[in-house]
Design a protein around this motif. Structure first.
Motif, short mmCIF file in Angstrom:
data_model
loop_
_atom_site.label_atom_id
_atom_site.label_comp_id
_atom_site.label_asym_id
_atom_site.label_seq_id
_atom_site.Cartn_x
_atom_site.Cartn_y
_atom_site.Cartn_z
N ALA A 72 0.83 -1.21 0.00
CA ALA A 72 0.00 0.00 0.00
C ALA A 72 0.86 1.26 0.00
O ALA A 72 0.59 2.21 -0.74
N LYS A 73 1.91 1.27 0.78
CA LYS A 73 2.80 2.42 0.85
C LYS A 73 3.49 2.66 -0.49
O LYS A 73 3.62 3.80 -0.94
N ALA A 74 3.91 1.59 -1.14
CA ALA A 74 4.62 1.70 -2.41
C ALA A 74 3.72 2.12 -3.57
O ALA A 74 4.20 2.63 -4.58
N HIS A 75 2.42 1.94 -3.42
CA HIS A 75 1.50 2.20 -4.52
C HIS A 75 0.43 3.25 -4.19
O HIS A 75 -0.63 3.29 -4.82
N GLY A 121 -2.91 1.48 -9.79
CA GLY A 121 -3.35 0.46 -10.74
C GLY A 121 -2.52 -0.81 -10.72
O GLY A 121 -2.92 -1.82 -11.30
N ASN A 122 -1.36 -0.78 -10.08
CA ASN A 122 -0.55 -1.99 -9.97
C ASN A 122 -1.23 -2.97 -9.02
O ASN A 122 -1.95 -2.56 -8.10
N TRP A 123 -1.02 -4.23 -9.25
CA TRP A 123 -1.67 -5.22 -8.40
C TRP A 123 -0.70 -6.34 -8.04
O TRP A 123 0.34 -6.50 -8.64
N GLY A 124 -1.07 -7.08 -7.02
CA GLY A 124 -0.28 -8.20 -6.56
C GLY A 124 -1.13 -9.07 -5.67
O GLY A 124 -2.31 -8.77 -5.43
N ASP A 125 -0.57 -10.13 -5.19
CA ASP A 125 -1.32 -10.99 -4.29
C ASP A 125 -0.40 -11.69 -3.30
O ASP A 125 0.80 -11.77 -3.51
N LEU A 126 -1.00 -12.14 -2.25
CA LEU A 126 -0.33 -12.92 -1.21
C LEU A 126 -1.23 -14.11 -0.92
O LEU A 126 -2.44 -14.06 -1.17
N VAL A 127 -0.67 -15.18 -0.38
CA VAL A 127 -1.48 -16.34 -0.01
C VAL A 127 -1.31 -16.61 1.47
O VAL A 127 -0.19 -16.74 1.97
N ALA A 128 -2.44 -16.66 2.15
CA ALA A 128 -2.46 -17.00 3.57
C ALA A 128 -2.83 -18.48 3.70
O ALA A 128 -3.64 -18.97 2.91
N THR A 175 -6.10 -18.97 1.35
CA THR A 175 -6.87 -17.84 0.83
C THR A 175 -5.93 -16.84 0.19
O THR A 175 -4.91 -16.47 0.77
N ARG A 176 -6.30 -16.43 -1.00
CA ARG A 176 -5.50 -15.46 -1.76
C ARG A 176 -5.95 -14.05 -1.37
O ARG A 176 -7.14 -13.76 -1.35
N ILE A 177 -4.99 -13.20 -1.05
CA ILE A 177 -5.27 -11.80 -0.74
C ILE A 177 -4.85 -11.01 -1.98
O ILE A 177 -3.67 -10.85 -2.25
N VAL A 178 -5.84 -10.57 -2.75
CA VAL A 178 -5.57 -9.81 -3.97
C VAL A 178 -5.50 -8.33 -3.59
O VAL A 178 -6.41 -7.81 -2.95
N LEU A 179 -4.43 -7.66 -4.00
CA LEU A 179 -4.22 -6.25 -3.68
C LEU A 179 -4.19 -5.42 -4.96
O LEU A 179 -3.56 -5.83 -5.94
N VAL A 180 -4.85 -4.28 -4.93
CA VAL A 180 -4.81 -3.34 -6.05
C VAL A 180 -4.41 -1.99 -5.49
O VAL A 180 -5.09 -1.43 -4.62
N GLY A 181 -3.28 -1.47 -5.99
CA GLY A 181 -2.79 -0.18 -5.54
C GLY A 181 -3.55 0.96 -6.19
O GLY A 181 -4.21 0.79 -7.23
N GLU A 182 -3.47 2.13 -5.60
CA GLU A 182 -4.13 3.31 -6.16
C GLU A 182 -3.58 3.68 -7.53
O GLU A 182 -4.25 4.32 -8.32
#
Length: 116
Positions: free
Chosen positions: A32-35, A59-66, A50-57
């Motif tokens: 979040a800080k980087a985007h 427009g870049n996106w990424g994901d993490l898996v818990a 569970t996949r945590i899908v992230l979308v930065g402000e």
């Protein structure tokens, strides 16, 4: 005797889950800080977790898996980002895709160039 062993095992598992959630929350915060901020959505992916899908402000996106849904929920809550119930509408429109995504999505299916 057996009850105390079970309690100790549960306490260790709980502490491990808490550490994992804190680590994921830190990674979400860094994204979040980087985007310029971020929003997210949780997607259950079966036994993998569970996949945590992230979308930065930006427009870049990424994901993490818990490893579990409970850990993903805890990490999302700790990170403080806005979470969405589904990945559609205005939220999906924020994603900016690049050449890599387009060649992976269309290139593989249509016999286009690989990304290697």
């Amino acid at each position: 005797m057996a009850d105390t062993q079970v309690d100790e095992k549960q306490a260790k598992q709980s502490a491990k889950a808490e550490r994992k959630a804190a680590k994921l929350a830190k990674q979400i915060g860094a994204f979040a800080k980087a985007h310029g901020g971020a929003e997210g959505q949780l997607a259950y992916i079966g036994q993998m977790g569970t996949r945590i899908v992230l979308v930065g402000e930006d427009g870049n996106w990424g994901d993490l898996v818990a490893p579990t849904h409970a850990i993903a929920v805890s990490a999302a809550e700790k990170s403080g980002i806005t979470m969405h119930e589904s990945f559609d509408g205005d939220f999906a429109a924020k994603v900016r895709t690049g050449r890599y995504e387009w060649t992976r999505m269309a290139g593989i299916q249509l016999g286009g160039p690989s990304n290697t």
